[in-house]
Design an enzyme around this catalytic site. Structure first.
Site, short mmCIF file in Angstrom:
data_model
loop_
_atom_site.label_atom_id
_atom_site.label_comp_id
_atom_site.label_asym_id
_atom_site.label_seq_id
_atom_site.Cartn_x
_atom_site.Cartn_y
_atom_site.Cartn_z
N SER A 116 -5.67 -4.23 1.30
CA SER A 116 -6.08 -5.63 1.24
C SER A 116 -4.89 -6.48 1.69
O SER A 116 -4.21 -7.11 0.87
CB SER A 116 -6.48 -6.01 -0.18
OG SER A 116 -7.57 -5.24 -0.64
N GLU A 117 -4.62 -6.49 2.97
CA GLU A 117 -3.42 -7.17 3.45
C GLU A 117 -3.42 -8.66 3.12
O GLU A 117 -2.38 -9.24 2.84
CB GLU A 117 -3.25 -6.97 4.96
CG GLU A 117 -2.60 -5.63 5.35
CD GLU A 117 -3.53 -4.44 5.23
OE1 GLU A 117 -4.75 -4.64 5.04
OE2 GLU A 117 -3.05 -3.30 5.33
N PHE B 2 2.42 -1.34 8.70
CA PHE B 2 2.76 -1.42 10.13
C PHE B 2 2.67 -2.89 10.54
O PHE B 2 1.70 -3.58 10.18
CB PHE B 2 1.75 -0.62 10.97
CG PHE B 2 1.93 0.87 10.93
CD1 PHE B 2 2.53 1.54 12.01
CD2 PHE B 2 1.52 1.62 9.84
CE1 PHE B 2 2.70 2.92 11.98
CE2 PHE B 2 1.69 3.00 9.80
CZ PHE B 2 2.28 3.65 10.88
N ALA B 3 3.63 -3.34 11.32
CA ALA B 3 3.67 -4.75 11.69
C ALA B 3 2.41 -5.16 12.46
O ALA B 3 2.01 -6.32 12.43
CB ALA B 3 4.91 -5.05 12.52
N GLU C 72 0.84 -1.20 0.00
CA GLU C 72 0.00 0.00 0.00
C GLU C 72 0.87 1.25 0.00
O GLU C 72 1.75 1.39 0.86
CB GLU C 72 -0.89 0.00 1.25
CG GLU C 72 -1.93 -1.12 1.23
CD GLU C 72 -2.49 -1.43 2.61
OE1 GLU C 72 -2.43 -0.57 3.51
OE2 GLU C 72 -2.98 -2.57 2.79
N HIS D 228 -0.10 0.77 16.60
CA HIS D 228 0.86 1.12 15.56
C HIS D 228 2.29 1.14 16.10
O HIS D 228 3.14 1.85 15.58
CB HIS D 228 0.54 2.50 14.95
CG HIS D 228 -0.66 2.51 14.07
ND1 HIS D 228 -1.95 2.40 14.56
CD2 HIS D 228 -0.79 2.60 12.71
CE1 HIS D 228 -2.81 2.44 13.55
NE2 HIS D 228 -2.13 2.56 12.42
#
Ligand code: TPP
Ligand code: MG
Lengths: 353, 325
Positions: free
Chosen positions: B59-60, B83-84, B29, B129
């Site tokens: 859309s991970e 972000f993890a 993204e 985050h």
């Protein structure tokens, strides 16, 4: 050459479905292809019937999901796909795997947890994979493989190869996010992928209509992704085959993804020994009268194929299933050396020095 | 040699690998047109074009699924999860699919892919985050797990990850993006599974990862002022884990201190302590000690976040107290 649309067996339509809503693909299916479709369906049916018996004998352990009654869909794609195309199946994927040419012994061995299994017994019935025949895996987390099929289609597109990825899934799968993410990205990237929803009317034990906002769980969502709404008789092998060809041709010629909703019914339970008692008797009976193999046999005979030819196909399939069973039973269990193998592509599982 | 930020090192690493191998593609993204939300991928779209650098929708699952399907059919994708923390919405692809499919298929498929992600806290982003989630990945068989602490390692370890035939989770630390380091010119390729001794020390061994590495080094310097010689090891790679280097150093000093940004339970340091306890117990002069974030979600306010994540001061006082007792 014979046409599908002038046939009474084809136009009757699946129970409870307005035939006018069904997609009627153009074209016709020649007799050799019809015989191949019949052979495919018969092999699937006989294989899975045996698999059920072996489950009841506790030779198939754990779980097993049969697609008895849904064979026309996997058979149609099996015949319509080309060797280089990719199959992504679900835990209900015995038929889809056999359809691409994977050996029955390999599949049976996997169900029995033997070393002759296609996965050496490490995957089991829900994860059948045979890359050498384009079967890129069977996936047991609902929806995941739709996203993975995107990637296979993307890599074909990136290299300019004429390959199509086909993902099979159920009606229940249309309610998970991965379905929607996949449809959207496939449409945006115009990927050569075909999404095949086998609507057997149930997600496990829940009627799909009771948990879905639209009547046709896949077809009614197609418009949201700029795709045609395609509802097809999933028990009509000819209609399925022609629809498969259309979607594969579209993907191969750069026309992007398709979403097909095939109306069908699983004649057995969801898994294991489920008797399927949550389904109304009349519904079960109506679909029993709309069995894809029985329908197709009648159609082929009506069109002049000899009973003897069809019987020969059945006998050969019986022999193949018996051989696969004997082979699988005779095959040893996988050994300790298999246990720690293949976590990594160097063949090992080491995580430290 | 040139001064480079950790952030620019990421772009240089991706460039190095994409120039070398046309099968390397990159998706995520805002990674292309925008150059990444952390500006770590600036210029890649212009250099490699939209076929190889692909902006995706939010859309991970599709991002990781696409990377997986591409990897199993011949490409070497790099996927970004911004972000993890967002791994929580696509963990199926990581933990069930990518990690397991080689084993489940008896090696029929392999996944030469890298998933890179902005990990860690210190930026006052709050609990969703800021997490350090490398131990989530470490707990799943079938994933390699890397977390570099400086620009040179970003490039070298990233190159090793892209060239590795297996899936690599590459955790970039958000708090380090603006940090700088001297980086050699030319191609840099390192090896996964090699810890680095950054500082020798005869009294104690501090093992740290990612953003905790510079803090461990600063703490060791402060401890030296007070007469305690503490060595520092940058683990760099949790899977594979370079236990040889760590066991050797800890056996020599007799004391182990881990510095972990993750919340306490099941952090990577716990595994390390168990290995040390099992394999060099007789060399220990005192109990191994873990310095971690408490077992809490990370707070947002700077005053609170600074109390939560191990600081140089906390490392120094903890080690000093332990060494004196
Ligand atoms: C993410 C996820 N949720 C739930 C399940 C449990 N489960 C397995 S099959 C199934 C029903 C799926 O229904 P459908 O998509 O219609 O496929 P069918 O089984 O009818 O072929 C469910 C809920 C699962 N495997 N994965
Ligand atoms: Mg269903």
């Amino acid at each position: 050459m014979t046409s599908t649309t002038d046939d009474p067996a084809a136009t009757a339509g699946p129970p409870g479905i307005d035939p006018a809503t069904l997609h009627r693909p153009d074209g016709s299916v020649d007799v050799p292809t019809q015989l191949a479709l019949y052979r495919q369906m018969v092999r699937m049916r006989k294989f899975e019937t045996r698999a059920y018996d072996l489950f009841m004998e506790n030779l198939v352990k754990g779980t097993s999901h049969l697609s008895l009654g849904q064979e026309a869909i996997a058979a149609a794609f099996g015949e319509a796909m080309e060797d280089q195309d990719y199959t992504f199946a679900t835990y209900r994927g015995h038929a889809h795997t056999l359809a691409r040419g994977t050996s029955m012994t390999g599949v049976m061995g996997e169900l029995l947890g033997r070393s002759c299994g296609v996965l050496s017994g490490k995957g089991g019935s829900m994860h059948l994979t045979d890359v050498s025949h384009g079967v890129m895996g069977s996936y047991a987390i609902v929806g995941a493989h739709l996203t993975i099929a995107l990637g296979a289609a993307w890599s074909a597109q990136y290299r300019g190869e004429q390959r199509v990825a086909v993902a099979f899934f159920g009606d229940g799968t249309t309610n998970i996010g991965a379905f929607h993410e996949s449809l959207n990205l496939a449409a945006v990237w115009k990927l050569p992928v075909v999404f095949v929803c086998e609507n057997n009317m149930y997600m496990e034990y829940t009627p799909i209509g009771s948990v879905t906002a639209v009547a046709n769980p896949a077809a009614d969502r197609a418009a949201a992704y700029g795709l045609d709404s395609i509802l097809v008789d999933g028990n009509d092998a000819d209609a399925m085959y022609l629809t498969a060809r259309e979607s594969l041709d579209r993907a191969r010629s750069g026309g992007g993804p398709s979403l097909i909703e095939a109306r069908t019914y699983r004649s057995s339970g969801h898994s294991r020994a489920d008797p399927g008692k949550y389904r109304p008797d009349a519904e079960v009976a109506a679909w029993k009268n709309y069995d894809p193999i029985v329908l197709y046999r009648t159609r082929l005979v009506t069109r002049g194929v000899s009973e003897a030819d069809l019987d020969a196909i059945e006998e050969t399939a019986d022999g193949d299933v018996e051989t696969a069973t004997v082979n699988a039973k005779a095959s040893p269990a996988p050994g300790a050396d298999d246990l720690l193998r293949d976590v990594w592509s160097d063949g090992g599982s080491s995580w430290r020095n | 040699m040139a001064q480079l930020t950790y952030r620019d090192a990421v772009a240089r690493a991706i460039t190095q690998e994409m120039e070398r191998d046309p099968n390397v593609v990159f998706l995520g993204e805002d990674v292309g047109g925008a150059g990444g939300v952390f500006k770590a991928t600036v210029g890649l779209l212009e250099r490699f074009g939209p076929e190889r650098v692909r902006d995706t929708p939010i859309s991970e699952q599709a991002i990781l699924g696409a990377a997986m399907g591409a990897a199993m059919t011949g490409l070497r994708p790099i996927a970004e999860i911004m972000f993890a923390d967002f791994f929580a919405v696509c963990w199926d692809l990581v933990a069930n699919q990518i990690a397991k499919s080689s084993y489940m298929t008896a090696g029929q498929v392999s996944f030469p892919l890298v998933i890179r992600s902005g990990n860690g806290g210190g930026l006052r982003f709050g609990a969703q985050h800021s997490q350090s989630v490398e131990n989530w990945a470490m707990a799943v068989p079938g994933l390699k797990v890397v977390a570099p602490s400086n620009p040179t390692d970003v490039i070298g370890l990233f190159a090793a990850a892209v060239r590795d035939p297996d899936p690599v989770m590459f955790f970039e630390h958000k708090g380090l993006y603006s940090s700088k380091g001297e980086v050699p010119d030319g191609e840099i390729v390192d090896t996964l599974g090699s810890a680095k001794v950054l500082r020798p020390g005869g009294d104690a061994t501090i093992v740290a990862l990612a953003a905790m590495v510079p803090r461990a080094v600063a703490a060791a310097e402060a401890l030296a002022q007070r007469g305690i010689e503490a060595g520092v090891i940058d683990v760099r790679s949790l899977v594979p884990l370079d236990t040889q280097t760590i066991l050797r150093e800890v056996s020599a000093t007799g004391r182990l201190f881990t510095v972990e940004e993750n919340p306490r339970l099941c952090g990577w340091g716990a595994e390390l302590v168990s290995i040390v306890a099992e394999e060099c117990f007789n060399y220990l002069d005192g109990p191994p000690l873990r310095i971690t974030t408490p077992h809490i979600p990370l707070p947002s306010a700077d005053a609170l976040e600074d109390m939560a994540i191990p600081s140089v001061e906390r490392i120094v006082t903890t080690i000093e107290r332990a060494m004196q007792s």
